[in-house]
Design an enzyme around this catalytic site. Sequence first.
Site, short mmCIF file in Angstrom:
data_model
loop_
_atom_site.label_atom_id
_atom_site.label_comp_id
_atom_site.label_asym_id
_atom_site.label_seq_id
_atom_site.Cartn_x
_atom_site.Cartn_y
_atom_site.Cartn_z
CG HIS A 89 -12.30 -10.87 36.73
ND1 HIS A 89 -12.60 -10.54 37.84
CD2 HIS A 89 -13.00 -9.87 36.33
CE1 HIS A 89 -13.28 -9.33 38.34
NE2 HIS A 89 -14.26 -9.28 37.00
CG PHE A 90 -11.18 -16.61 40.08
CD1 PHE A 90 -12.26 -16.65 40.45
CD2 PHE A 90 -10.88 -17.17 39.51
CE1 PHE A 90 -13.01 -17.98 40.53
CE2 PHE A 90 -11.01 -18.55 39.16
CZ PHE A 90 -11.96 -18.30 40.34
CB SER A 91 -11.55 -9.49 42.85
OG SER A 91 -12.58 -9.85 43.34
CG ASN A 92 -9.16 -11.52 48.81
OD1 ASN A 92 -9.23 -12.47 48.63
ND2 ASN A 92 -9.13 -10.45 49.76
N GLY A 93 -12.78 -10.71 46.03
CA GLY A 93 -14.38 -10.91 46.86
C GLY A 93 -15.30 -11.76 46.35
N GLY A 94 -14.27 -12.67 45.65
CA GLY A 94 -14.72 -13.71 44.66
C GLY A 94 -14.55 -13.70 43.25
N GLY A 95 -15.57 -14.24 42.56
CA GLY A 95 -15.02 -14.46 41.32
C GLY A 95 -16.53 -14.21 40.28
CG ASP A 119 -16.22 1.37 39.28
OD1 ASP A 119 -15.18 2.03 39.23
OD2 ASP A 119 -16.50 0.83 39.43
CE LYS A 170 -19.55 -7.59 41.24
NZ LYS A 170 -19.73 -5.88 40.40
#
Length: 870
Positions: free
Chosen positions: A232-238, A363, A254
């Site tokens: 998956h991708f997030s704005n922080g990276g893949g 988390d 990561k």
Amino acid sequence: MDKQYERFCVVDPLFYDSLHTRRPTAALFAAASRPVPTGWQREALDDWLVYAPTGGSLPNQGWKIHVSACLDNAERVLDVVLDYCVAHAVAFKFIHGPAALLMRNAKYARRGTSGKFVTIYPRDEAELELVCKELGELLRGEPGPYILSDLRLGTGPLHVRYGGFAARYCVVDGVVEPAISDPSGRLVPDRRDPVFRTPEWISLPAFLAPDLAARNATTTADLPYRIDRVIHFSNGGGLYAATDTRSGDRVVLKEARPHAGLDATGADAVTRLGHEHDALRRLSGLAVPRVHDRFRLGEHEFLALEYIDGTPLNKVLVERYPLIDATADPQRYAAYAAWAMRIHRQVERTIEAIHERGYVYGDLHLFNVLVRTGDPEGDTVALVDFEVAGPVGGYRRPGLRNQGFAAPREVGGRDIDRFALACLKLALFLPLTAMLRLAPEKAYHFAEVITERFGVPEDYLADAVAVIAASSAPRPRGVWRRFRSGAAGWPVLRRQLAEAIVGSATPQRDDRLFPGDVEQFHSGGLNLAHGAAGVLYSLHVTGAGRHRDFEAWLVKRALDPPSGARLGFYDGLHGVAYALHRLGHRQEALDVVDRCLREKWDELGPDLMSGLAGIGLNLLHLAEATGEPAFSTAAWRATGLLFERLEAAGDAPATSGARPHHAGLTHGWTGPALLFLRMYERTRDVALLNGATTAIRRDLDRCVVRDDGAMEVDEGWRTMPYLARGSVGIGAVIDQVLAYRADERLAEASDAISLAARSPFYAQAGLFAGRAGIIRYLAQRDRDGEELRAQIRNLAWHAVPFQGRLAFPGEQLLRLSMDLATGSAGVLLALGAALHDEPVDLPFLAPAAGTSPASLRPEGKKIHTEHGKG
């Protein structure tokens, strides 16, 4: 969970809201409080403040400059840019305050727009080059996140992209999108994807060539890892599944982007990657991933971690969960309960081991527990994602957290994990814990449901409930039992819901009247699905009252809608006109429709939500109500266009969700089928009935029958039973078609869809995508049935107290909603369909009572073909 919802949880603890609607001076950058320069004008637009020289002009599109910044240098960068642009009379805009900038660059912000702090509008390419060189020099050395949609200039905060300056729109696959014009003047989409690209007819200015070459020079070719797939991708990276080419080991890579993917504390992805690296080394040997490597590629940091061959607990839960299967027997419930208790105990022991090593995980939630199956000794677990883990000494509330497991602010240290463990204990049996932030006392109610349904020991959940509810008093059981009293309890439930809805109103605001889904901040606060029109319609038709001041609010804004307002029935002005007409504001409704008919409405998609099906139904309704020939003509035009598109539609994917290939009532071909059916009831033209049948079959092609025999819409990664995009919306129209003709495939589908409405558990309460929509479907089939009564009883699971009344959470369960599609107004309408003396319904969905072959069809508009062709 849709992470986009979290950024709308920052402003208000009870309702989704947007930062640009709450803009106190203290939350602004200092530059935003400066007087507007002489000869300039300023306008507020969402999170932006837009500055332009008075009387100046700009082209409709061109190369724009974006400036990025970090939280700690944003004021400094903004001062430099503002002074430069004012001195050189160059138009610009900027994000108004630090909180808005953080949310724009948060971990789950939209990747295509993230990082944009200031936008500058050069008048031509010569000015583009001049501004880039001069401002680039002034900002040399200032850090800022890389803007993924743009080309970065050197290593500084300036980026460029070709795109629209003016607000122009085009229709693609029936959806309105921002647009630019091609050389012929045709409007085409202004793509804002997280990758730099230029329109095919635009050449890159020569001075940018070195920056493009530098961008393309960084590749993964020299890494000792082969990336096999994106997880998956997030704005922080893949996050990538990969293979170590030296050893053949499977690993997870990561990625962390510097200055990007901020959490609530302002920490970026690289900072959190460092925390994760340290934590995993400290916790080596526990049920956590092993660290293989840490390296850098370009400016990005990477961890190479052990690949754990497991399935996220949330997915395993769905596969095993008996409460979604109406046919599950007591043995299956008992087996599930035993499995869930074993899984929880394993997670609990892992957390205890982490604590023994002096760390807090921080988390814990269903997505961060991996379950390894296939071991003869039973399933085992591992924990992943240690970005916010840290030493217990001085451990603060984590800047990233899953809202359904996050401890209250006053909880700290190891108790943060203990609170999450308590939520996990409930969520394994009833995954509704996101609601507990709205009403911690619901933990008592959940424990009652779990004990009754799963037969766990009465004391098994006591410790979890005590941790979650803490000082909250148990809600009297009679509150939840109001849903058991059938029609006799309807007046009380109606009053409770109506008073909660009215009590939430904010008539002092221009953007919305009632709090609802986050879609309000995209499609506006007027419409039927998510705005004032739907709420006022629901209150009116269920007998819950008229509110003249609220209607005046809607009338005022409907007659002067914002630029770019949508036209559709559920998401735009046609639905507003329908509600106004039902509320007796006849002329105002006609004025709104006249405005709509002057737009290019016939280019919209076929669907009921935004497109021709909903528009055609509304025009048909108004033609009958007013006798206006123009409305009848337009309704038949919509119908004819839909026939043409139905005939032209080629093969579609077997799954729903890839635009324009949605299935279901609001977004699929069932919406056009409903228009064909309503037209058939008035004309008895068999081609219309044939068209309805053909359209429904197209949606059935994207349905699947589950193991329990229930038919649901297949989205590839999940199946959907719900009213809007699921199978029961299709079933509601199928049952009406079957009243006019026998059809074996539709009859079989009807039976299978009815099983999808028997599940004891639905994740949400809403009308479009939750239990309320199931109730509406069952009310059409059998208002006296036990299945309907059971669904009404179980609706209590989602009910929460609000101002001494009852209300319901919206999508994602993180905040209350009062709108028709997702919230309390939709629940009110569904209960009205089931319990009101005169059943109520969504517009046009109820079969037309007492209709006869009629006469609205303009001469020459008969649809002739036996196969549904127009």
